[in-house]
Design a protein around this motif. Structure first.
Motif, PDB file in Angstrom:
ATOM      1  N   LEU A 110       0.836  -1.200   0.000  1.00 44.88           N
ATOM      2  CA  LEU A 110       0.000   0.000   0.000  1.00 44.88           C
ATOM      3  C   LEU A 110       0.873   1.254   0.000  1.00 44.88           C
ATOM      4  O   LEU A 110       0.568   2.236  -0.695  1.00 44.88           O
ATOM      5  N   ALA A 111       1.949   1.223   0.777  1.00 45.14           N
ATOM      6  CA  ALA A 111       2.846   2.375   0.826  1.00 45.14           C
ATOM      7  C   ALA A 111       3.524   2.603  -0.530  1.00 45.14           C
ATOM      8  O   ALA A 111       3.655   3.747  -0.987  1.00 45.14           O
ATOM      9  N   GLN A 112       3.953   1.535  -1.181  1.00 43.22           N
ATOM     10  CA  GLN A 112       4.564   1.664  -2.507  1.00 43.22           C
ATOM     11  C   GLN A 112       3.575   2.242  -3.516  1.00 43.22           C
ATOM     12  O   GLN A 112       3.919   3.102  -4.328  1.00 43.22           O
ATOM     13  N   PHE A 113       2.347   1.758  -3.460  1.00 41.04           N
ATOM     14  CA  PHE A 113       1.331   2.220  -4.406  1.00 41.04           C
ATOM     15  C   PHE A 113       1.022   3.695  -4.167  1.00 41.04           C
ATOM     16  O   PHE A 113       0.891   4.478  -5.115  1.00 41.04           O
ATOM     17  N   ARG A 114       0.904   4.081  -2.910  1.00 44.78           N
ATOM     18  CA  ARG A 114       0.628   5.480  -2.584  1.00 44.78           C
ATOM     19  C   ARG A 114       1.749   6.385  -3.078  1.00 44.78           C
ATOM     20  O   ARG A 114       1.497   7.478  -3.612  1.00 44.78           O
ATOM     21  N   ALA A 115       2.990   5.941  -2.922  1.00 50.06           N
ATOM     22  CA  ALA A 115       4.124   6.748  -3.382  1.00 50.06           C
ATOM     23  C   ALA A 115       4.116   6.896  -4.904  1.00 50.06           C
ATOM     24  O   ALA A 115       4.451   7.952  -5.436  1.00 50.06           O
ATOM     25  N   ALA A 116       3.729   5.838  -5.610  1.00 49.91           N
ATOM     26  CA  ALA A 116       3.719   5.874  -7.073  1.00 49.91           C
ATOM     27  C   ALA A 116       2.536   6.655  -7.623  1.00 49.91           C
ATOM     28  O   ALA A 116       2.651   7.316  -8.662  1.00 49.91           O
ATOM     29  N   TYR A 117       1.380   6.614  -6.927  1.00 50.45           N
ATOM     30  CA  TYR A 117       0.158   7.254  -7.428  1.00 50.45           C
ATOM     31  C   TYR A 117      -0.485   8.071  -6.300  1.00 50.45           C
ATOM     32  O   TYR A 117      -1.536   7.696  -5.758  1.00 50.45           O
ATOM     33  N   PRO A 118       0.117   9.188  -5.925  1.00 44.80           N
ATOM     34  CA  PRO A 118      -0.394   9.952  -4.775  1.00 44.80           C
ATOM     35  C   PRO A 118      -1.778  10.549  -4.982  1.00 44.80           C
ATOM     36  O   PRO A 118      -2.453  10.896  -4.011  1.00 44.80           O
ATOM     37  N   GLY A 119      -2.226  10.673  -6.234  1.00 44.30           N
ATOM     38  CA  GLY A 119      -3.546  11.246  -6.491  1.00 44.30           C
ATOM     39  C   GLY A 119      -4.681  10.257  -6.388  1.00 44.30           C
ATOM     40  O   GLY A 119      -5.855  10.633  -6.468  1.00 44.30           O
ATOM     41  N   THR A 282      -6.697   1.698 -11.865  1.00 46.90           N
ATOM     42  CA  THR A 282      -6.048   1.678 -10.553  1.00 46.90           C
ATOM     43  C   THR A 282      -5.901   0.239 -10.056  1.00 46.90           C
ATOM     44  O   THR A 282      -4.855  -0.132  -9.516  1.00 46.90           O
ATOM     45  N   ALA A 283      -6.945  -0.573 -10.236  1.00 56.53           N
ATOM     46  CA  ALA A 283      -6.862  -1.973  -9.825  1.00 56.53           C
ATOM     47  C   ALA A 283      -5.810  -2.714 -10.638  1.00 56.53           C
ATOM     48  O   ALA A 283      -5.037  -3.526 -10.103  1.00 56.53           O
ATOM     49  N   ALA A 284      -5.757  -2.429 -11.941  1.00 57.60           N
ATOM     50  CA  ALA A 284      -4.760  -3.081 -12.795  1.00 57.60           C
ATOM     51  C   ALA A 284      -3.348  -2.704 -12.364  1.00 57.60           C
ATOM     52  O   ALA A 284      -2.441  -3.549 -12.348  1.00 57.60           O
ATOM     53  N   ALA A 285      -3.154  -1.434 -11.987  1.00 57.70           N
ATOM     54  CA  ALA A 285      -1.828  -0.994 -11.555  1.00 57.70           C
ATOM     55  C   ALA A 285      -1.413  -1.691 -10.260  1.00 57.70           C
ATOM     56  O   ALA A 285      -0.242  -2.073 -10.096  1.00 57.70           O
ATOM     57  N   PHE A 286      -2.368  -1.876  -9.353  1.00 53.48           N
ATOM     58  CA  PHE A 286      -2.030  -2.552  -8.098  1.00 53.48           C
ATOM     59  C   PHE A 286      -1.728  -4.035  -8.346  1.00 53.48           C
ATOM     60  O   PHE A 286      -0.798  -4.594  -7.758  1.00 53.48           O
ATOM     61  N   CYS A 287      -2.495  -4.660  -9.221  1.00 51.27           N
ATOM     62  CA  CYS A 287      -2.224  -6.055  -9.589  1.00 51.27           C
ATOM     63  C   CYS A 287      -0.834  -6.194 -10.209  1.00 51.27           C
ATOM     64  O   CYS A 287      -0.107  -7.162  -9.924  1.00 51.27           O
ATOM     65  N   ASP A 288      -0.456  -5.233 -11.047  1.00 47.46           N
ATOM     66  CA  ASP A 288       0.869  -5.266 -11.663  1.00 47.46           C
ATOM     67  C   ASP A 288       1.965  -5.145 -10.614  1.00 47.46           C
ATOM     68  O   ASP A 288       3.008  -5.799 -10.710  1.00 47.46           O
ATOM     69  N   LEU A 289       1.732  -4.303  -9.603  1.00 43.01           N
ATOM     70  CA  LEU A 289       2.704  -4.153  -8.520  1.00 43.01           C
ATOM     71  C   LEU A 289       2.922  -5.474  -7.797  1.00 43.01           C
ATOM     72  O   LEU A 289       4.064  -5.887  -7.549  1.00 43.01           O
TER      73      LEU A 289
END
Length: 300
Positions: A110-119, A282-289
């Motif tokens: 979650l922290a990595q995702f927030r840093a990559a996509y703060p908006g 957004t879901a696809a980006a998190f799945c990719d992470l």
């Protein structure tokens, strides 16, 4: 009234000149004139005075101009929002996760995702495995992360990590001396377990069945709703419990609890997604992470 008609009207109103307006909107003067006549004819309102070769706004045109500009501005804002969502500068992501996953495994991602996509507005809800699956099925969650298998035809399950269940007890427990335990030993113990529907309990019961021990053969003295609760109860009594190794690790390292000598098979942490619902960017980006980390772990 079309969006193009509004743009043409604004161009003519701002310049009060058909040819200049036509150049601005990249149309011919005749097309611009036709568009204005069509707008006036449909609503029965004159928007421009034709004075010789000049045109100027009527009272109706002056009143309509700010409204037309506001509509066009809102349309541009909407287009900008869609563009931001498409490029993950804006958006939302609702993740539901079972307790072990949510408390011990998921936070770094979650922290990595927030840093990559703060908006992106990120929300996580913690529940047991069955409740997480229900949220994905109902559409309340974009994604679910659980520690137990869910057999449902509408759900796509992807393994994203491995975990180990351990049986732990207080250091003073009679069986905390390292001796290998048998199924008969397990059946004779007093147990404190997570609630039914939790991934930890369902995976533990499945492991017992695989060895020929019926879960109903266990003496369950107490059922509690969280890993922290069962561990705390075990520390201060003579019962035992089963939890994820990552949940028990802090207390194991302090010798506040000890691991009993009974091996349980590894289990998986699963990503849940509804097969038929649209997967947002957004879901696809998190799945990719998660997928990138899984690939890295497999290489290691």
């Amino acid at each position: 009234m079309t969006f193009e008609q509004l743009q043409i009207f604004i161009a003519v109103a701002e310049r009060e000149h058909l040819t200049q307006a036509a150049e601005a909107v990249r149309l011919t003067p005749s097309a611009v004139s036709s568009s204005i006549r069509g707008l006036e004819g449909f609503y029965g309102v004159e928007l421009f005075h034709r004075v010789g070769r000049r045109i100027e706004l009527t009272q109706a045109g002056r009143l309509f101009l700010p409204e037309a500009k506001a509509v066009v501005a809102r349309a541009h804002a909407a287009a900008g929002m869609l563009n931001d969502i498409g490029h993950l500068r804006r958006g939302s992501l609702d993740i539901h996760a079972s307790q072990t996953v949510a408390s011990y495994w998921l936070p770094p991602y979650l922290a990595q995702f927030r840093a990559a996509y703060p908006g992106v507005d990120l929300e996580m809800v913690t529940a047991n495995t069955q409740a997480v699956a229900d949220a994905v099925l109902d559409g309340r969650a974009d994604l679910g992360l659980v520690e137990g298998r869910i057999d449902h035809g509408a759900l796509e399950m992807t393994s994203v990590a491995r975990d180990t269940l351990v049986i732990v007890a207080a250091p003073s427990h009679d069986l905390a001396d390292g001796r290998a335990l048998t199924n008969a030993d397990l059946a004779g113990l007093s147990w404190i377990l997570r609630e039914r529907g939790s991934g930890t309990r369902s995976e533990f019961e499945a492991a017992l069945k695989a060895t020929g021990l019926a879960p109903d053969a266990l003496t369950v003295a107490l059922t509690l709703p969280s890993n922290e609760a069962v561990l705390s109860a075990v520390r201060h009594g003579n019962a035992v419990t089963v939890v994820s190794a990552i949940a028990a690790e802090p207390l194991l390292s302090l010798r506040a609890v000890v691991r009993l000598n009974y091996d349980l098979p590894q289990r998986h942490f699963y990503l849940l997604r509804h097969k038929e619902r649209h997967r947002t960017r957004t879901a696809a980006a998190f799945c990719d992470l998660l997928a990138r980390d899984t690939r890295e772990a497999q290489k290691g």
